[in-house]
Design a protein around this motif. Structure first.
Motif, mmCIF file in Angstrom:
data_model
loop_
_atom_site.group_PDB
_atom_site.id
_atom_site.type_symbol
_atom_site.label_atom_id
_atom_site.label_comp_id
_atom_site.label_asym_id
_atom_site.label_seq_id
_atom_site.Cartn_x
_atom_site.Cartn_y
_atom_site.Cartn_z
ATOM 1 N N ARG A 102 0.853 -1.188 0.000
ATOM 2 C CA ARG A 102 0.000 0.000 0.000
ATOM 3 C C ARG A 102 0.887 1.236 0.000
ATOM 4 N NH1 ARG A 102 -3.951 2.755 -1.201
ATOM 5 N NH2 ARG A 102 -5.867 2.961 0.012
ATOM 6 N N THR A 103 0.636 2.178 -0.873
ATOM 7 C CA THR A 103 1.342 3.465 -0.894
ATOM 8 C C THR A 103 0.486 4.493 -0.184
ATOM 9 O OG1 THR A 103 2.444 2.919 -2.974
ATOM 10 C CG2 THR A 103 2.376 5.238 -2.337
ATOM 11 N N ILE A 104 1.082 5.209 0.768
ATOM 12 C CA ILE A 104 0.315 6.138 1.598
ATOM 13 C C ILE A 104 0.796 7.565 1.373
ATOM 14 C CG2 ILE A 104 -0.025 4.318 3.302
ATOM 15 C CD1 ILE A 104 1.976 5.770 5.129
ATOM 16 N N PRO A 105 -0.057 8.552 1.657
ATOM 17 C CA PRO A 105 0.333 9.953 1.468
ATOM 18 C C PRO A 105 1.306 10.421 2.535
ATOM 19 C CG PRO A 105 -1.868 9.821 2.419
ATOM 20 C CD PRO A 105 -1.473 8.414 2.074
ATOM 21 N N ILE A 106 2.083 11.424 2.194
ATOM 22 C CA ILE A 106 3.017 12.049 3.135
ATOM 23 C C ILE A 106 2.312 13.218 3.793
ATOM 24 C CG2 ILE A 106 5.200 13.306 3.351
ATOM 25 C CD1 ILE A 106 6.110 11.699 0.826
ATOM 26 N N THR A 107 2.155 13.171 5.099
ATOM 27 C CA THR A 107 1.446 14.235 5.816
ATOM 28 C C THR A 107 2.275 14.870 6.923
ATOM 29 O OG1 THR A 107 0.462 12.710 7.435
ATOM 30 C CG2 THR A 107 -0.751 13.060 5.379
ATOM 31 N N VAL A 108 3.178 14.115 7.531
ATOM 32 C CA VAL A 108 3.922 14.621 8.689
ATOM 33 C C VAL A 108 5.123 15.458 8.257
ATOM 34 C CG1 VAL A 108 5.225 13.995 10.758
ATOM 35 C CG2 VAL A 108 3.172 12.690 10.121
ATOM 36 N N SER A 109 5.900 14.965 7.330
ATOM 37 C CA SER A 109 7.132 15.637 6.919
ATOM 38 C C SER A 109 6.834 16.824 6.008
ATOM 39 C CB SER A 109 8.044 14.657 6.185
ATOM 40 O OG SER A 109 9.191 15.313 5.674
ATOM 41 N N PRO A 110 7.584 17.908 6.148
ATOM 42 C CA PRO A 110 7.448 19.027 5.197
ATOM 43 C C PRO A 110 8.043 18.698 3.833
ATOM 44 C CG PRO A 110 9.205 19.481 6.768
ATOM 45 C CD PRO A 110 8.527 18.228 7.243
ATOM 46 N N ARG A 111 8.870 17.645 3.757
ATOM 47 C CA ARG A 111 9.435 17.221 2.479
ATOM 48 C C ARG A 111 8.428 16.286 1.800
ATOM 49 N NH1 ARG A 111 13.804 16.776 6.192
ATOM 50 N NH2 ARG A 111 15.510 18.214 5.727
ATOM 51 N N LYS A 112 7.799 16.739 0.747
ATOM 52 C CA LYS A 112 6.694 16.004 0.138
ATOM 53 C C LYS A 112 7.098 15.153 -1.064
ATOM 54 C CE LYS A 112 3.892 17.872 3.078
ATOM 55 N NZ LYS A 112 3.418 17.073 4.240
ATOM 56 N N GLU A 113 8.317 15.316 -1.572
ATOM 57 C CA GLU A 113 8.706 14.537 -2.735
ATOM 58 C C GLU A 113 8.966 13.083 -2.337
ATOM 59 O OE1 GLU A 113 12.351 16.149 -0.775
ATOM 60 O OE2 GLU A 113 10.409 16.965 -1.412
ATOM 61 N N GLY A 114 8.670 12.175 -3.259
ATOM 62 C CA GLY A 114 8.837 10.760 -2.967
ATOM 63 C C GLY A 114 7.545 10.151 -2.469
ATOM 64 N N GLN A 115 7.634 8.938 -1.907
ATOM 65 C CA GLN A 115 6.449 8.261 -1.406
ATOM 66 C C GLN A 115 6.832 7.313 -0.280
ATOM 67 O OE1 GLN A 115 5.059 6.209 -4.953
ATOM 68 N NE2 GLN A 115 6.280 4.396 -4.491
#
Length: 472
Positions: A102-115
């Motif tokens: 499962r691929t999940i969204p990035i919400t905690v880190s300010p660095r949003k690039e990647g997965q």
């Protein structure tokens, strides 16, 4: 490849033997490999403050290498590491592959690039909409069982490694504990330096709780585990989850329940490791219309040869190794430090998300679960800090139930042999079963007899004598 009789070769050792290949490629970057500083002229500091000062001097002296060069070098070592772990995975008996991802969204880190990708191993009888290819929002109504979850973080100095590295540990947990095992593919340095890995780990835990019902997961039986850098994350992610939940609840006008701040904290069953929220009365109706309030409980941590104190310089750490030839190669640790501790002169080495062994007592007491298992190894530069942290956690001031063991005659990564022709690793399997036995008692109660006693033939099996809880 030459192998001394009776000795095991781990994945990092295999990569070391391939160093000549990587070195010739690295030369094209026109950057010099930082040589390991000799320790022959270094006197052991007499107290903690001197050790920390030495650590600061070491950290400030780290050369600021170009990020592109670090990325190239890290990429080379990742490929070599992947070869070793491929062999590790396919040594008999071959462990089971993951059940789904499962691929999940990035919400905690300010660095949003990647997965962030999660790999799931599930026990027999488990059902999920992912198997049938149905929409991810479909609720899992076929299974009425809620399974405990083991959330794992791989090692590799926050720089190399993948979520498949601990497949044999996953196999052991699912087989012995009847749990759902989740391995987190967190983002790596140098592309994603500190504290991205910890933030991604927190994201994984938050997502799992939010989707626990459809995945048939029991949010009151959560354990974190990890190896090396992942062993560090097994602690720091628990702390980061609590901080993130508190921040989110305050933003919504809600209150998190550390045990000292809410009347609910004194209720039976609520304690350290719990993440509980209490909405103000004015928001109660609105709350019903929103998705459920996060409510999860970490009940255990199992950490294998973790790094817990980055205020120690590499020179100081290496002084403690009894077998210098078994230590982590300097070119690895130099790469890890330069990649993750960036920018080098702006990182606080005693940050609780970097050095959990130095975290404030109140945070350790309130953010970590009651049951903690730490396994170190004799020929490891991280041995001393692991022992010190275990002792501190079991002290009267913090009061955790700690099970600590040092694996004798073993080096860092001793359980990750990449040689298929070695056959079954009895020592590794025995240790994994023993840790599963401890986790099972936490998940199912102290009377749980799911595994029985781990089988150790005699002291020559390379495991220290039966441990007791760390004395208080």
């Amino acid at each position: 490849m030459v192998q001394a009789e009776g000795e095991e070769i781990d994945v990092l050792t295999l990569a070391t033997q391939l160093y000549g290949i990587a070195k010739s490629i690295q030369a094209a970057t026109s950057t010099l490999m930082v040589e390991a500083t000799t320790t022959s002229g270094i006197a052991s500091p007499s107290n903690a403050s001197e050790i920390q000062e030495e650590g600061k001097r070491w950290h400030e002296a780290l050369p600021e290498r170009p990020r592109w060069a670090l990325e190239l070098e890290a990429g080379i070592w990742r490929q070599l590491s992947n070869v070793g772990f491929f062999l590790h995975r396919y040594a008999p008996p071959i462990p089971r592959p993951p059940s789904f991802t499962r691929t999940i969204p990035i919400t905690v880190s300010p660095r949003k690039e990647g997965q962030i990708e999660l790999l799931f191993w599930t026990p027999e009888g488990y059902t999920s909409p992912f198997f049938s290819g149905s929409d991810s929002d479909t609720k899992n109504t076929a299974s009425q069982t809620e399974y405990p979850m083991v959330i794992n973080f791989h090692g590799g100095g926050f720089t190399i490694g993948t979520s498949m590295d601990d497949v044999r540990w996953a196999h052991a947990c699912v087989s012995y504990l009847n749990c759902v095992f989740v391995s987190v593919e967190y983002r790596l340095a140098p592309q994603h330096p500190f504290p991205t890995a910890v933030e991604d780990g927190a994201d994984a835990c938050l997502w799992l709780v939010d989707h626990a019902k459809e995945l048939s997961l029991d949010t009151n039986r959560m354990a974190t585990t990890g190896f090396s850098a992942g062993g560090n994350m097994a602690f720091t992610v628990c702390m980061r989850v609590r901080e993130e939940v508190e921040k989110r609840r305050k933003a919504r006008g809600l209150v998190i329940n550390p045990r000292s701040e809410s009347p609910k904290a004194n209720m039976e069953g609520i304690g350290a490791g719990d993440i509980v929220t209490e909405p103000p009365t004015a928001l109660a109706e609105e709350q019903k219309q929103e998705k459920e309030i996060y409510e999860g409980k970490f009940v255990a941590i199992a950490s294998f040869y973790p790094s817990t104190d980055f205020t120690l310089s590499r020179d100081i750490r290496r002084l403690s190794i009894l077998r210098k030839d078994k230590g982590l190669p300097a070119f690895f640790t130099d790469l890890f430090d330069a990649s993750y501790l960036h920018p080098p002169k702006s990182i606080d080495l005693d940050d609780k998300y970097l050095s959990p062994g130095l975290a404030p007592t109140e945070i350790l007491r309130n953010s970590l679960p009651e049951d903690i298992i730490i396994y170190s190894c004799e020929w490891d530069e991280l041995l001393v800090e692991s022992e010190r942290f275990a002792t501190r956690l079991g002290s009267e001031e913090i009061g955790k139930r700690v099970r600590y063991r040092c694996i004798m005659n073993a080096q860092h990564g001793w359980d990750k042999s990449p040689l298929p022709w070695q056959g079954k690793d009895e020592r590794r399997d025995s240790v994994y079963r023993e840790v599963c036995n401890e986790l099972g008692k936490v998940f199912y109660g102290t009377d749980w007899q799911g595994l029985g006693e781990a089988e150790f033939t005699n002291d020559t099996n390379g495991i220290s004598t039966q441990p007791e809880a760390i004395p208080q």
